[in-house]
Design a protein around this motif. Sequence first.
Motif, PDB file in Angstrom:
ATOM      1  N   SER A  59       0.832  -1.213   0.000  1.00 36.09           N
ATOM      2  CA  SER A  59       0.000   0.000   0.000  1.00 36.09           C
ATOM      3  C   SER A  59       0.860   1.254   0.000  1.00 36.09           C
ATOM      4  CB  SER A  59      -0.917   0.019   1.226  1.00 36.09           C
ATOM      5  OG  SER A  59      -1.764  -1.095   1.228  1.00 36.09           O
ATOM      6  N   GLU A  63       1.596   4.169  -2.955  1.00 35.28           N
ATOM      7  CA  GLU A  63       1.391   5.600  -2.728  1.00 35.28           C
ATOM      8  C   GLU A  63       2.655   6.399  -3.064  1.00 35.28           C
ATOM      9  OE1 GLU A  63       0.163   6.050   1.318  1.00 35.28           O
ATOM     10  OE2 GLU A  63      -1.605   4.798   1.042  1.00 35.28           O
ATOM     11  N   THR A  66       3.123   7.114  -6.534  1.00 34.84           N
ATOM     12  CA  THR A  66       2.003   7.933  -7.031  1.00 34.84           C
ATOM     13  C   THR A  66       1.152   7.201  -8.063  1.00 34.84           C
ATOM     14  OG1 THR A  66       3.304   9.042  -8.761  1.00 34.84           O
ATOM     15  CG2 THR A  66       3.273  10.087  -6.582  1.00 34.84           C
ATOM     16  N   ILE A  67       0.869   5.918  -7.794  1.00 36.90           N
ATOM     17  CA  ILE A  67       0.006   5.136  -8.683  1.00 36.90           C
ATOM     18  C   ILE A  67      -1.435   5.314  -8.211  1.00 36.90           C
ATOM     19  CG2 ILE A  67      -0.572   2.811  -9.456  1.00 36.90           C
ATOM     20  CD1 ILE A  67       2.445   2.161  -9.107  1.00 36.90           C
ATOM     21  N   ASP A  68      -2.272   5.895  -9.075  1.00 40.93           N
ATOM     22  CA  ASP A  68      -3.654   6.208  -8.694  1.00 40.93           C
ATOM     23  C   ASP A  68      -4.560   4.990  -8.710  1.00 40.93           C
ATOM     24  OD1 ASP A  68      -3.008   8.880  -8.379  1.00 40.93           O
ATOM     25  OD2 ASP A  68      -3.465   9.366 -10.459  1.00 40.93           O
ATOM     26  N   SER A  69      -4.326   4.083  -9.637  1.00 40.00           N
ATOM     27  CA  SER A  69      -5.215   2.935  -9.787  1.00 40.00           C
ATOM     28  C   SER A  69      -4.732   1.773  -8.925  1.00 40.00           C
ATOM     29  CB  SER A  69      -5.274   2.498 -11.252  1.00 40.00           C
ATOM     30  OG  SER A  69      -5.933   1.260 -11.355  1.00 40.00           O
ATOM     31  N   GLU A  70      -5.507   1.466  -7.896  1.00 40.70           N
ATOM     32  CA  GLU A  70      -5.161   0.347  -7.016  1.00 40.70           C
ATOM     33  C   GLU A  70      -5.214  -0.974  -7.773  1.00 40.70           C
ATOM     34  OE1 GLU A  70      -7.828  -1.058  -3.705  1.00 40.70           O
ATOM     35  OE2 GLU A  70      -6.395   0.186  -2.617  1.00 40.70           O
ATOM     36  N   TRP A  73      -2.066  -1.300  -9.852  1.00 44.63           N
ATOM     37  CA  TRP A  73      -0.886  -1.546  -9.028  1.00 44.63           C
ATOM     38  C   TRP A  73      -0.841  -2.998  -8.551  1.00 44.63           C
ATOM     39  CZ3 TRP A  73       3.813  -1.052  -7.812  1.00 44.63           C
ATOM     40  CH2 TRP A  73       4.321  -1.329  -6.545  1.00 44.63           C
ATOM     41  N   ILE A 131     -13.198  15.851  -1.783  1.00 45.80           N
ATOM     42  CA  ILE A 131     -13.469  14.411  -1.895  1.00 45.80           C
ATOM     43  C   ILE A 131     -14.989  14.252  -2.060  1.00 45.80           C
ATOM     44  CG2 ILE A 131     -13.231  12.151  -0.789  1.00 45.80           C
ATOM     45  CD1 ILE A 131     -10.542  13.329  -1.181  1.00 45.80           C
TER      46      ILE A 131
END
Length: 198
Positions: A59, A63, A66-70, A73, A131
């Motif tokens: 996790s 982060e 800076t990978i936005d798509s879990e 990743w 958000i």
Amino acid sequence: MLELTKKYSIKKIADLKDFITVTYVLIDNIYKEITPTHIKKRRNINESILSDSQIITLSIVGELLTIDSEKAWLGFCKKNLKDLFPRFSHRTRFNRTRRALHSVIDAIRKELTSMLGFRDKSFRIVDSIPIPVCKFGRARFHKSFKVDSAYGYCASKKETYYGFKLHAITTIEGFITNFILTPVSICPRNYNQKREFN
């Protein structure tokens, strides 16, 4: 990428796998020290495919990169990191465990911040981002967040939205030292009206 050695000197790490290994060792040591026994020895923990330290490491590394798509990743990890993680839990199980370990991850972030010496620096940058919890048109039907969230305006996107604000404190280098989620109505200039950063 950088590695902290025992003598606190710094050397470059050129390989992602080496970086993940070093990060895992640091996180696992902190995890063993700070995690309460009822979390470390919870029911069925021995049957887990990935350990808590492995989940936290993946996790945090995601982060840091800076990978936005879990999803992307975790897919990358399953495909390219088989030698580090021979077995991989399903994404939903991974996410459930990660969410359950939120307080532990937060404590580990603070320990890493302190270890790297960022906490002693005098200057911080404070910023906030919206958000949204649902599309604006559906906000009046939304039931989950009625108490804490509100309508707010995002000047950068020039739109009104329904949801929260994420406020983050970072060092000059961009390392996040703390963050808080608040209702939209909280202004960055008035943090102590509602609650304070630690």
